[in-house]
Design an enzyme around this catalytic site. Sequence first.
Site: not given
Length: 325
Positions: A41, A51, A79-80
């Site tokens: 993930h 992050h 991480v978007h």
Amino acid sequence: SILNMCNYIPFHEGSDQHTWLLEAMKGVDRRRTPWLIVMVHAPIYHTYVEHYKEMECFRTTYELLFAEYKVDFVLSGHVHAYERSHPLLNYTKSECGPAYITLGDGGNIEGPYRNFVDQSIPSEVHPARFLHWNRDELEQRRAELEVLKGRPPTFCDLFDDPNALDDSAQGPWYQRQVQPNTCNTVTFQPAAAHTGGGGLVRNKMDPTKYWCQASQPDWSAYRDPSFGHGTLTLFSHSHAHLQWHRNVDPPGAKAADSAHYVYKSSTDCNSRWMDQSEVDQGSDGSEAAAANGGHGAANGDGDGGDGGGEGTGNGGTSGGTGGGD
């Protein structure tokens, strides 16, 4: 073969997960199953503020194993945004290591992550978990740096002080609570940036190494703070192709990022595979350059690609490699 791991349970040497992974990788017959992919993930490598370097403990535990068993790709979310690395090992481009692809761009109510550690960040971004300072002290530090540098500071600038980086605060709580106290959470690397710039946050014990890069690191092949979707196609035992599209691009637009991988049957990892990127070399990060992709050099050095596309709030539909948080 695809092996799914978890960052949020014990993963140190001797843990159930570590023992399972070793047995699973040993059991893959690469003559019959040539491609080996790991999914986990939280990403090991990326250059976003959110992050940043959280998974150093995980990286130092597994990276050499990934190289030893010739893992081809490591796919992650969390991480978007999107980022693709060159094959690398210990923050250095190397065909001995896998390519790391961050795919947490499938959509999230928080919106895409837009801030790179090596670029100026807005004042509302408050990386307090890394620092001893409270918000007022941080704002004072920002103001001092802006006067000193003549520009808004980057995330890395904030730590360019011998007393700024709090080693004990580095790494998320969910990593620290399940790992031995000896697990590495703060690491330093040589300066290696696309623009030839140096590093930031120098190691006190080794002045040739840094916690941050002053610009996009050379191992980062392409990055784009947008929501999107993509596909990783394994055409044969030796050829794979990655395509990634931004959700905001019109139907039929060329992929914002594209890379072709050629796997060579060799015991010498330096000739094991070749990463042929189709991103313009030295891309200036404009939306047009990213959307059109262009064609990189035949040797695969599609370096410096900063995508400039704007993400949308709802993110749309995730594709084959798009992953949510």
